[in-house]
Design an enzyme around this catalytic site. Structure first.
Site, PDB file in Angstrom:
ATOM      1  N   HIS A  47       5.200 -40.238  -6.563  1.00  0.00           N
ATOM      2  CA  HIS A  47       4.229 -41.301  -6.306  1.00  0.00           C
ATOM      3  C   HIS A  47       4.567 -42.501  -7.181  1.00  0.00           C
ATOM      4  CE1 HIS A  47       0.748 -38.742  -4.508  1.00  0.00           C
ATOM      5  NE2 HIS A  47       1.923 -38.223  -4.200  1.00  0.00           N
ATOM      6  N   GLU A  49       2.767 -44.443  -8.988  1.00  0.00           N
ATOM      7  CA  GLU A  49       2.131 -44.471 -10.300  1.00  0.00           C
ATOM      8  C   GLU A  49       2.849 -43.567 -11.301  1.00  0.00           C
ATOM      9  OE1 GLU A  49      -1.307 -44.440  -7.213  1.00  0.00           O
ATOM     10  OE2 GLU A  49       0.749 -43.728  -7.358  1.00  0.00           O
ATOM     11  N   CYS A  77      -4.401 -41.347  -6.358  1.00  0.00           N
ATOM     12  CA  CYS A  77      -4.882 -40.041  -5.914  1.00  0.00           C
ATOM     13  C   CYS A  77      -5.276 -39.223  -7.146  1.00  0.00           C
ATOM     14  CB  CYS A  77      -3.778 -39.332  -5.121  1.00  0.00           C
ATOM     15  SG  CYS A  77      -2.405 -38.760  -6.167  1.00  0.00           S
ATOM     16  N   CYS A  80      -2.319 -38.739  -9.672  1.00  0.00           N
ATOM     17  CA  CYS A  80      -1.953 -39.959 -10.390  1.00  0.00           C
ATOM     18  C   CYS A  80      -3.060 -40.406 -11.337  1.00  0.00           C
ATOM     19  CB  CYS A  80      -1.615 -41.064  -9.399  1.00  0.00           C
ATOM     20  SG  CYS A  80      -0.142 -40.677  -8.426  1.00  0.00           S
TER      21      CYS A  80
END
Length: 173
Positions: A47, A49, A77, A80
């Site tokens: 991801h 992040e 999410c 993260c």
């Protein structure tokens, strides 16, 4: 947010969901950046992040990112958001709220949970329309236009967090 939007567009070009993230220090200098790479790398933790936080920690020489800000095009999410808390990032600036998996106030509020030892300031809807457009265009290109886009302005507005981390659509629970 401008650099995060560029990174998000690069992710889309690789077939990944268009999310970009940048970690900046208190002076505004970029310490790390990332974009979604799950499809490209076959990595479920790829991801934007997480990638940006890892790069910032390497640049800073420590895992504590106190005094930094995570700027991301889509609300983090749960994974993260947990990484943000564990890295001690004090502020998240986000573009679009995520009414399906958001964990900074729309569905969950991992970053401001009263049981946590670290709480994060959240600033939302920064260049939100641009972030939303990238996501909408990406998914419409893959699935065709939906009856109501998950990231449509009306959906985001109706599910944006209210004070206390509750959303307009959760009945105040």
């Amino acid at each position: 947010m401008g650099r995060a939007l560029v990174l998000a567009a690069e992710a889309a070009a690789d077939g990944d969901v268009p999310v970009g993230a940048v970690v900046v220090d208190a002076a505004g200098a970029v310490l790390g950046e990332g974009r979604n790479t799950r499809e490209r790398d076959g990595d479920p933790t790829g991801h934007a992040e997480v990638t940006a936080l890892r790069a910032a920690a390497r640049a800073k020489g420590e895992w504590r990112l106190e005094g930094c800000t995570l700027v991301v095009t889509l609300e983090p999410c749960p994974m993260c958001a947990g990484a943000v808390v564990l890295a001690r990032v004090p502020r998240v600036v986000l573009g679009a709220w995520d009414p399906k998996m958001g964990a900074c106030g729309s569905i969950w509020d991992v970053v401001r949970d009263r049981r946590s030892t670290h709480r994060v300031e959240v600033v939302g809807d920064v260049r939100g329309e641009e972030s939303t457009r990238l996501l909408t265009d990406f998914f419409e290109g893959r699935r065709g236009p939906p009856a109501e886009s998950r990231y449509s302005r009306a959906t985001i507005r109706s599910r944006s967090p209210r004070p206390g981390g509750r959303t307009d659509s959760d009945g105040g629970r």
